[in-house]
Write an enzyme that holds these catalytic residues in place. Structure first.
Site, short mmCIF file in Angstrom:
data_model
loop_
_atom_site.label_atom_id
_atom_site.label_comp_id
_atom_site.label_asym_id
_atom_site.label_seq_id
_atom_site.Cartn_x
_atom_site.Cartn_y
_atom_site.Cartn_z
N HIS A 23 0.82 -1.23 0.00
CA HIS A 23 0.00 0.00 0.00
C HIS A 23 0.85 1.27 0.00
O HIS A 23 1.94 1.30 0.57
CB HIS A 23 -1.01 -0.01 1.14
CG HIS A 23 -0.43 -0.01 2.53
ND1 HIS A 23 -0.13 1.15 3.22
CD2 HIS A 23 -0.09 -1.03 3.36
CE1 HIS A 23 0.34 0.84 4.41
NE2 HIS A 23 0.39 -0.48 4.52
N ASP A 43 6.27 0.65 6.65
CA ASP A 43 4.85 0.42 6.44
C ASP A 43 4.28 1.51 5.55
O ASP A 43 3.81 2.51 6.03
CB ASP A 43 4.16 0.40 7.82
CG ASP A 43 2.70 0.07 7.75
OD1 ASP A 43 2.24 -0.36 6.69
OD2 ASP A 43 2.00 0.26 8.77
N GLU A 46 -5.18 1.75 2.77
CA GLU A 46 -5.02 0.62 3.69
C GLU A 46 -5.10 1.05 5.15
O GLU A 46 -5.69 0.38 5.98
CB GLU A 46 -3.69 -0.09 3.41
CG GLU A 46 -3.55 -1.46 4.06
CD GLU A 46 -3.10 -1.44 5.52
OE1 GLU A 46 -3.29 -2.44 6.21
OE2 GLU A 46 -2.59 -0.40 5.98
N GLU A 47 -4.47 2.19 5.43
CA GLU A 47 -4.37 2.61 6.84
C GLU A 47 -5.70 3.07 7.42
O GLU A 47 -5.81 3.28 8.63
CB GLU A 47 -3.31 3.71 6.99
CG GLU A 47 -1.89 3.27 6.65
CD GLU A 47 -1.31 2.24 7.62
OE1 GLU A 47 -2.02 1.78 8.52
OE2 GLU A 47 -0.13 1.87 7.44
N GLU A 50 3.27 -6.34 3.66
CA GLU A 50 3.40 -5.50 4.86
C GLU A 50 4.75 -5.80 5.50
O GLU A 50 5.35 -6.85 5.23
CB GLU A 50 2.27 -5.82 5.84
CG GLU A 50 0.89 -5.39 5.38
CD GLU A 50 0.62 -3.90 5.55
OE1 GLU A 50 1.56 -3.14 5.88
OE2 GLU A 50 -0.53 -3.49 5.33
N HIS A 91 3.54 3.39 12.68
CA HIS A 91 2.44 4.17 13.28
C HIS A 91 2.94 4.90 14.53
O HIS A 91 2.16 5.21 15.42
CB HIS A 91 1.24 3.29 13.68
CG HIS A 91 0.61 2.57 12.54
ND1 HIS A 91 -0.70 2.17 12.55
CD2 HIS A 91 1.09 2.18 11.34
CE1 HIS A 91 -0.99 1.55 11.41
NE2 HIS A 91 0.10 1.54 10.66
ZN LIG Z 1 0.71 -1.30 6.38
#
Ligand SMILES: [Zn+2]
Length: 417
Positions: free
Chosen positions: A114, A143, A177-178, A202, A388
């Site tokens: 993604h 990510d 995606e997030e 991922e 994140h």
């Molecule tokens: Zn991801």
């Protein structure tokens, strides 16, 4: 040793251990030095691609940044010889990029990653791209820009090697995606169902690196209570207090997940009433639902509907609605066999590869596996940490092993009949 005097169970165990050991030795293939060297030579270019992609900020709500990322991957996929398609998702600003290659083999394989990140525009100013102590830092670098780099460079290595042992190879990059892939999930599910294998890219945890075999599904539960409004001072007795009923319903459904094993429900938001001096006629609550079996969406909904029939405030009505998010991901037998093959490939370069059975975080592998047709395995991306969070990074020493794994596994899949 005289076998006659060894108890039979001991003898069987001894023979089994000997055979297992012999089989492992036989199964352990030599390193494919050509592929390993190609992966080593590609490392500086992978790092250049990572630097370029990190410089394009692409938070899930950043339409301009997502478009720049889409432009970038489109150019890269075209350079690899793919037929590229760009389409809007069913909702939201993000595009979905697919690149398709036709080969001379029999297998249909899909690779996915993604383009969006969790970071808002401007994050790169105080968390800049930097290389330090074997790590490369940057927002979204693991990510999932590492996953995209891995796909692009693995395909370049295989192209340079003249590999075409597949019927169709599809690359899919989405940009939502997030936020749960609301606009791309349907397409991922539909396309994945047309493939034999889906390798989702991922990031992987570090030391040991791993592949992921299962992830929770997600849902949103809505509870709505309707009562009757009245003056809170002059005539409270003719009102039907929706807020009080909601409180009662939240408490009596607090443990509902224990009646459907494998699910988890937590009430996280609530709202009621318009003004202080009116008995509220409407109250609503929202819950976060996690599950490991897709049928549990219906089971939990049925259990909730049954439980809320028990009222505290007469004359109120409570309704339940379960909105499905990502389906749960659970690797089947073919996916587990693929993961075992991946472990054997890592063994060729003397590197351990762990298999993680389950994570509470949801992934697009859930959409990819929802039809049950493709064998889906997750986490083929680069090794990293702090996703994140602040100072997200990838491990430089995972680039070569991960390229080796992806290229060798695709070759193995091509050869399998
Ligand atoms: Zn991801």
């Amino acid at each position: 040793m005289n076998f006659d005097c060894v108890p039979k169970a001991w003898l069987r165990a001894l023979l089994a251990a000997f055979l297992t050991c012999a089989m492992q030795t036989a199964a352990r293939a030599d390193t494919d030095t050509g592929m390993l060297e190609a992966a080593q030579q590609a490392q500086p270019e992978v790092i250049r691609s990572l630097q370029h992609m990190v410089s394009i900020e692409s938070g899930s709500n950043d339409a301009a940044g997502l478009q720049s990322m889409a432009d970038y991957v489109e150019i890269r996929l075209r350079a690899l010889g793919a037929k590229v398609d760009r389409r809007k998702g069913t909702t939201g600003p993000a595009e979905i990029i697919t690149g398709t290659f036709s080969g001379s083999g029999t297998r249909r394989v899909m690779l996915m990653g993604h383009m969006d990140t969790v970071y808002p525009a401007g994050t790169i100013k105080d968390q800049p791209y930097r290389i330090e102590g074997g790590r490369i830092y940057g927002p979204g670098i693991a990510d999932d820009k590492g996953g995209i780099a891995l796909v692009l460079h693995a395909l370049q290595i295989l192209k340079d090697a003249g590999w075409g042992d597949y019927a169709q190879l599809t690359v899919l990059f989405n940009g939502d995606e997030e936020i749960g892939s609301p606009g791309s999930g349907q397409l991922i599910a539909a396309l994945a169902a047309q493939h034999d294998y889906v390798l989702s890219c991922e990031p992987t945890p570090t030391r040991p690196e791993a592949l992921l075999l299962g992830a929770s599904g997600t849902g949103t539960v809505w509870m709505d209570v309707w009562g009757r409004a009245s003056h809170a001072g002059a005539a409270p007795q003719i009102g039907r207090n929706a807020l009080v009923e909601l409180a009662h319903q939240l408490l009596q459904t607090e443990d509902i997940a224990s009646s459907v094993p494998g699910t988890q429900l937590n009430w996280t938001m609530a709202k009621a009433g318009l003004v202080r001096n009116q008995i509220p006629e409407h109250a609503t609550a929202i819950g976060d639902l996690r599950l490991v079996d897709a049928d549990d969406f219906e089971r939990i909904e049925a259990a909730l509907r049954e439980r809320v029939r028990n009222k505290r405030v007469p004359g109120t009505e409570t309704s339940i609605r379960v909105e499905r998010g990502r389906p749960p991901f659970a690797a089947g037998a073919a996916a587990r066999a693929l993961a075992a093959r991946a472990q054997a490939i890592y063994a060729e370069i003397d590197r351990p590869l762990a298999l993680i059975e389950q994570t509470g975080a949801a992934t697009d592998a859930g959409f990819a596996g929802s039809s049950g047709k493709a064998a889906v395995v997750e986490s083929f991306g680069l090794a990293g940490s702090s996703y994140h969070a602040r100072d997200e990074y990838i491990m430089i020493d995972s680039i070569v092993p991960r390229l080796y794994l992806m290229t060798r596994l695709l070759q193995d899949i091509g050869r399998s009949r």
